[in-house]
Write a protein that holds these residues in place. Structure first.
Motif, PDB file in Angstrom:
ATOM      1  N   SER A   1       5.403   4.701 -14.803  1.00  0.00           N
ATOM      2  CA  SER A   1       4.292   4.308 -15.685  1.00  0.00           C
ATOM      3  C   SER A   1       3.273   5.435 -15.825  1.00  0.00           C
TER       4      SER A   1
ATOM      5  N   MET B   1      -2.290   9.499  -7.929  1.00  0.00           N
ATOM      6  CA  MET B   1      -1.163   8.840  -8.581  1.00  0.00           C
ATOM      7  C   MET B   1       0.152   9.277  -7.935  1.00  0.00           C
TER       8      MET B   1
ATOM      9  N   LEU C   1       0.405   3.287  -3.548  1.00  0.00           N
ATOM     10  CA  LEU C   1       0.579   2.283  -4.598  1.00  0.00           C
ATOM     11  C   LEU C   1      -0.750   1.650  -4.994  1.00  0.00           C
TER      12      LEU C   1
ATOM     13  N   LYS D   1       5.663   2.847 -10.439  1.00  0.00           N
ATOM     14  CA  LYS D   1       4.329   3.418 -10.635  1.00  0.00           C
ATOM     15  C   LYS D   1       4.441   4.847 -11.153  1.00  0.00           C
TER      16      LYS D   1
ATOM     17  N   ASP E   1       8.807  -0.155  -6.251  1.00  0.00           N
ATOM     18  CA  ASP E   1       7.445  -0.233  -6.780  1.00  0.00           C
ATOM     19  C   ASP E   1       6.850   1.158  -6.977  1.00  0.00           C
TER      20      ASP E   1
ATOM     21  N   SER F   1      -5.508   4.641  -7.360  1.00  0.00           N
ATOM     22  CA  SER F   1      -5.417   4.991  -8.777  1.00  0.00           C
ATOM     23  C   SER F   1      -6.251   6.245  -8.984  1.00  0.00           C
TER      24      SER F   1
END
Length: 186
Positions: free
Chosen positions: A180, A110, A103, A177, A173, A106
């Motif tokens: 998104s 991902m 999480l 992620k 969460d 980045s």
């Protein structure tokens, strides 16, 4: 050109495998330790999610039966439930740490659909283990020779339930992620 594509896919899989590996190992441990029964693949998992555990707790291959919740000395049964719950809680915490790491990452690390699914599978196994422990506690508590305070067992199961609740939020969460990332790619 195909070998290059294979290398890229292998590289992505390598970077993201720690959560899937930890989740898979947790699921395997839950079955191997006998906290949950192995099921018949996706159909068995769906049946468990929809209908709950459908077997009789006194059934020979249930967790309660395997640890002797109806026959062994109550102190031994309670100690086993606490020990198994602690191991299940610690294992889920380890898997959740991997999820938190993903999480926070980045870029190249991902969240993928496979990450989300593997973590959710570990969460389901943890929930199933929790229900097995509760069932065994209920069975031993109902015995006429049960004269031991179950407060320490209740406390441990409460701690495991808290870890499960936190894992649910982490799973949400992680799914957010992934969603998104997926929408950003399209």
């Amino acid at each position: 050109m195909v070998p290059g594509e294979a290398l890229v896919q292998a590289g992505l899989s390598q970077n993201q495998s720690s959560l899937r590996t930890a989740s898979s190992e947790y699921c395997d441990k839950a079955v191997d330790a006998g906290w949950v029964k192995s099921n018949s693949g996706l159909a068995g998992l769906a049946n468990t999610l929809i209908n709950g555990i459908t077997s009789d707790p006194a059934h020979a291959d249930s967790y309660a039966a395997r640890i002797g919740a109806g026959t062994e000395a109550p102190a031994l049964v309670l100690a086993r439930i606490v020990s198994d719950s602690q191991a299940a809680r610690a294992g889920l915490s380890d898997v959740s740490r991997e999820a938190h790491t993903l999480l926070q990452d980045s870029g190249a690390h991902m969240a993928t659909r496979a990450d989300v699914m593997s973590y959710e599978r570990a969460l389901v196994r943890a929930q199933m283990a929790y229900r097995s422990f509760q069932s065994a506690l209920g069975e031993v508590s109902a015995r006429s020779d049960m004269d031991i305070d179950t407060a320490p067992v209740d406390k441990e199961l409460g701690a495991f339930e808290d870890v499960i609740d936190n894992a649910r939020q982490t799973a949400d969460d992680l799914a957010d992620k992934y969603a998104s990332v997926s929408s950003a790619k399209s």
